[in-house]
Each structure stands twice: as C-alpha cells, then as structure tokens.
Scaffold this active site. Structure first.
Site, PDB file in Angstrom:
ATOM      1  N   HIS A  53      -7.737  -8.059   2.707  1.00  0.00           N
ATOM      2  CA  HIS A  53      -7.456  -6.711   2.207  1.00  0.00           C
ATOM      3  C   HIS A  53      -6.986  -6.735   0.757  1.00  0.00           C
ATOM      4  CE1 HIS A  53      -7.780  -5.582   6.309  1.00  0.00           C
ATOM      5  NE2 HIS A  53      -7.216  -4.410   6.182  1.00  0.00           N
ATOM      6  N   PHE A  80       0.831  -1.214   0.000  1.00  0.00           N
ATOM      7  CA  PHE A  80       0.000   0.000   0.000  1.00  0.00           C
ATOM      8  C   PHE A  80       0.865   1.263   0.000  1.00  0.00           C
ATOM      9  CE2 PHE A  80      -2.605   3.320   1.965  1.00  0.00           C
ATOM     10  CZ  PHE A  80      -3.770   3.206   1.229  1.00  0.00           C
TER      11      PHE A  80
END
Ligand code: RBF
Length: 143
Positions: free
Chosen positions: A76, A45
C-alpha cells in the site's frame, strides 16, 4: 505560539521517537508545554483528516503530522504516501496554515530508526523547526 502534533499509531517505536523529538524541539525554541497539543490517528492515511480536525479549531499556528510508511513492508506504500502527501498539501492551501509533512518513507525499519534519533538525526526535530519557521513567516507576512 501554539502547535498541534498528529501522530500515526503505525510503527510506534519510530513515531514516538519522532514525536518526542518534535515536542522537545518546539519547547527548546520557547513553546510552552501546554501549547503543544497531541492527538493520535490509527495510521498515516488518517493524518490528513486528523490535521484537518485540528485546523478547524483555529487555535494553532502550525500542525505537525508524524507517520512512518515502510516501503519494503507494504504494497500500500504508494497509495498511502500519495494520499497523505496530497492531503497535507491541500490542507496548507485550504487553511493558509503550516501543516508539516513529518512522514518518513524509508525502505526498511532500520532506515526509519536511523532518522528517528539514530545516525541521521531526528526528522521530528526538523519537522518542528519547519513548523516554527513557517509560522513565523506567516506572522511576518500577515502583520
Ligand atoms: N499506515 C502507516 O502509517 N504505515 C504503514 O506502513 C502502513 N501500512 C499499511 C499496510 C496495509 C496493507 C494497510 C491495509 C494499511 C497500512 N497502514 C499503514 C494503515 C493506513 O495508513 C490506514 O490506517 C488504513 O489503511 C485505514 O485507513
């Protein structure tokens, strides 16, 4: 030419193999070791910001982002993959600079290992070749 490689610290067994493949391939094509600059980020991320901070330095012909997000192991998965793929796309356009998506998104750790120096080659090598090709294209078209 000068390249940055931004490496995610999740699944390091795989990301280190991808990084080594990318760095060795850049050097095989004539990039000097001093012209390959590595920085780590905590997870995939964070690759977008890591690459943006590198792009802001205005000293690189391309930036390679390396990460591994394993679908079977994280709920996720979609959030991270959507964010980083969109984030890296935006950086290409914002900086007019090759920012390469060297992020594996396999179902299992074995599939990741197979693509990081295993039976399916090393996607780090391919990311490096892509970076060189795009940097050359940019130089040609901007000359
Ligand atoms: N980062 C990765 O690079 N690969 C992963 O497989 C991964 N799985 C994650 C699973 C969960 C539940 C969380 C919370 C984070 C995960 N991250 C992973 C880290 C993510 O990229 C980022 O570093 C953190 O969310 C902090 O912004």
């Amino acid at each position: 030419m000068r390249f940055a490689i931004v490496v995610s610290e999740w699944n390091t067994e795989v990301t280190e193999a991808l990084y080594n493949g990318a760095k060795e391939t850049l050097m095989k094509f004539g990039v000097k070791e001093d012209d390959v600059v590595r920085r780590n980020v905590p997870g995939s991320f964070e690759l977008t910001l890591g690459a943006q901070l590198m792009a802001e330095r205005k000293e690189f012909d391309g930036i390679i982002c390396i990460g591994v997000v394993i679908q079977g192991e994280t709920k996720h998965f979609d959030f991270i993959c959507d964010a980083v793929s969109q984030g890296i796309t935006n950086l290409n356009i914002k900086y007019n600079l090759p920012v390469i998506f060297g992020v594996l998104t396999p179902n299992t750790m074995q599939q990741a290992l197979d693509r990081a120096g295993g039976v399916h080659g090393n996607k780090g090598d391919e990311a490096a070749i892509t970076a060189i090709k795009m940097a050359v294209l940019k130089k040609e078209l901007e000359a």
